[in-house]
Design a protein around this motif. Sequence first.
Motif, short mmCIF file in Angstrom:
data_model
loop_
_atom_site.label_atom_id
_atom_site.label_comp_id
_atom_site.label_asym_id
_atom_site.label_seq_id
_atom_site.Cartn_x
_atom_site.Cartn_y
_atom_site.Cartn_z
N TYR A 228 0.83 -1.20 0.00
CA TYR A 228 0.00 0.00 0.00
C TYR A 228 0.86 1.25 0.00
CZ TYR A 228 -3.09 3.67 1.68
OH TYR A 228 -3.77 4.85 1.82
N GLY A 229 1.92 1.24 0.80
CA GLY A 229 2.76 2.43 0.92
C GLY A 229 3.51 2.76 -0.34
N VAL B 348 2.73 2.03 12.45
CA VAL B 348 2.85 2.35 11.03
C VAL B 348 3.78 3.54 10.95
CG1 VAL B 348 1.66 3.23 8.99
CG2 VAL B 348 0.53 1.52 10.43
N ARG B 349 4.84 3.40 10.20
CA ARG B 349 5.78 4.54 10.13
C ARG B 349 6.57 4.50 8.83
NH1 ARG B 349 10.26 2.59 14.54
NH2 ARG B 349 10.43 0.46 13.76
N GLU B 350 7.11 5.66 8.53
CA GLU B 350 7.88 5.78 7.30
C GLU B 350 9.31 5.33 7.53
OE1 GLU B 350 7.36 9.79 5.95
OE2 GLU B 350 5.29 9.37 5.32
N GLY B 357 12.82 4.07 -1.80
CA GLY B 357 12.57 5.42 -1.28
C GLY B 357 11.81 5.33 0.03
N THR B 358 11.08 6.42 0.35
CA THR B 358 10.30 6.42 1.58
C THR B 358 9.11 5.49 1.43
OG1 THR B 358 10.92 8.73 1.90
CG2 THR B 358 9.10 7.89 3.23
N GLY B 363 5.63 -1.60 12.70
CA GLY B 363 6.56 -1.54 13.80
C GLY B 363 6.85 -2.91 14.39
N VAL B 364 7.41 -2.89 15.58
CA VAL B 364 7.88 -4.11 16.26
C VAL B 364 6.82 -4.57 17.27
CG1 VAL B 364 9.61 -5.04 17.85
CG2 VAL B 364 10.30 -3.50 15.98
#
Lengths: 414, 414
Positions: A228-229, B348-350, B357-358, B363-364
């Motif tokens: 999705y990202g 959820v993180r970049e 890329g980004t 997460g953990v």
Amino acid sequence: MQANDAPNGGPLAGLRVLELGHFVAAPFATRLLGDLGAEIIKVEPPGGDPVRQWGARHNGHAPWWSVHARNKRCIALDLKRPEARDIVLGLVKHCDALVENFRPGQLEKLGLGAEALKAARPDLVIARISGYGQDGPYRDRAAFGVIGEAIGGLRHLTDHPPGTTDLPPVRVGVSLGDSVAGIYAALGVVAALWRRDHRQAPPGPGAEIDVALTESVFSLLEGALPDYGTLGTVRQPSGGGIATAAPTNAYRARDGVWVLIAANSDPLFRRLATLMEQPELLEDPRFAGNQARVANVAELDARIGAWAAGFDGAALEAALAGADIPSTRVFTVADCAADPQFRARQMVREVEDPLHGTMLHPGVVPRVDGAMPPPRSTGPEVGADTDAVLGGLLGLPPEQLERLEAEGVLRRNG
Amino acid sequence: MQANDAPNGGPLAGLRVLELGHFVAAPFATRLLGDLGAEIIKVEPPGGDPVRQWGARHNGHAPWWSVHARNKRCIALDLKRPEARDIVLGLVKHCDALVENFRPGQLEKLGLGAEALKAARPDLVIARISGYGQDGPYRDRAAFGVIGEAIGGLRHLTDHPPGTTDLPPVRVGVSLGDSVAGIYAALGVVAALWRRDHRQAPPGPGAEIDVALTESVFSLLEGALPDYGTLGTVRQPSGGGIATAAPTNAYRARDGVWVLIAANSDPLFRRLATLMEQPELLEDPRFAGNQARVANVAELDARIGAWAAGFDGAALEAALAGADIPSTRVFTVADCAADPQFRARQMVREVEDPLHGTMLHPGVVPRVDGAMPPPRSTGPEVGADTDAVLGGLLGLPPEQLERLEAEGVLRRNG
């Protein structure tokens, strides 16, 4: 079978874990730790864990309890009473870890927050399981398993493809989020204990493990988030099949039995078409290669389904096995209980329970060094171990236990 | 982000784990160990793990790989070559644990069976994940996730009630059996390492952990087996609801959005009936108390469904939240990615990936001491770390690496 302290040879023998848990998640975490050899002390309210009342009864008791509380010593305390709190803090001094699943903030109100626990035992490992986690904007919401599983993204994927039916998306037929959160909590506890205890470093600190039901479920979504990202694609459900492989589905036999067939490689599909006596399937460009089969899966599934409906389930299963095509009928728990592999590996086995007589218990996962140690005890009655634990670990004399019982601080002996 | 050896503060920092894995189960186990701080070395064939080819591509790579192989150093070896086998045995000397999911017997054929591994490193912890386990009559069967999930009893329970529909029972929309087996394997590895390493005892032995996909799934069935063993009852599926509580189901809003409502306690049901402006529900004996509501759940669900269909999903969700009734729309991964709680807790993180890329990473789980350490590296290209690992740990000089590459024993640098 009576509880005893003899190590069962599991890798966690020598550890002692206190459970302040109820329902599924925390008790499942400690059950796993107990299965691996840790000594478990479960603290219940005098009325008992609500799971004791869940489901049908046998001999007046819920059979699940025999498994859910196996290898646990159960003591009953009214945590709203200051004396009960002090007893818990006294027990904590003798424990390596504590697992709890109160709503965030609740233990603090009872005087059993992390600060108080760590004051009693500085190197304690504390595992906290909750619906949404110990912080963040949803922290105070009530945790409901089905809600958490939907927020974790799993309910959306457990459904027939959009447009197939008006029926709602299906719940995975167990408390999946609770159970997976429980396994993660057990993993976190043991990882933190390894850090605390390993000999390559000086004695280490305890830890706080924070497991959210929603996050445990979300962790299972494979490539959905990175897809999705990067690509903006939103993963969709695929019913009984798999979006990227065909044929792989459940097909109904004449007698109503569902049989899974996984024949999505070219050699397996060739065997299936031969078994079906439909060699024309192998000439049809719509079914040439997995990609084409996926594109035409509805037609393909319809054909296999029509063929499968010509057999009873047992005959269909035998024919597929004879052709060496990966397949199985869909097992009910009765099928699981009779399965030769589960029996051979003692994943299903008979256990003596003083409350139930001979009954069936599932074995231990993961299996260590090939051993399948029998339960040291089965789930006992409320307060069955209050005297032994508080007398033994804390040295409370019988008169004091009697007084505390009379005052409603604790409950003894069922 | 480049791989590096700096500990990330996770509890397993200082451990080194070798992965001889492919597909989902073993790689997921090592991903969890890596997320908790262990150093992971993954051995792939020169053609790469098949998961690199799964699903859609972004910049020529499967986005899932970025997550599935994060915190791993990837080296590429052709294990059919004796020199590759010797390299693996050389690496094993430097590792605490090994996780593999070959078909039982396969590693033995390659000269990498448990005996050979333990000869190289006597206190090695070996985790073996397979479809049915390392022994028993099904040991040699090919492992297919959907087959194992059906044998584990979960597929039967993930369905609408008997007689509701002709559609097949639904697959849980992820490789659930593989993932749960992976978590169990990680738990087994760390438990065995605690036994091996804890300072209260002399240095201990390694261990062999045996995790079966079927058994991992079967472990989730709660009271189904003890109920069957004592009462003979065979648990049945309950569709979108729960067999023992009502109303709890997914209801479709006017715009097609499914919204879960869990209002099965009397106070919650009262709030729901009030919100629905149907006070007559509270007078109706068919809906008085959870037991009556369960008995008449079809009628009750139909009424709630008719009411829900009068709103768009967002309005329905807002109305339910306003009445403090546990509820949520069914989240797609897009909803998960935007969720304030997942974002606040960095679930959820970049993440920066040199190949993409980004992008978004989960997460953990479990979270330790409130920390959410960023990945030390993202999933690299095939052979990206061959030189660094074999040069660093084994001291193989560049000429030898070049020769081994020319001879097809290994692959270097993507």
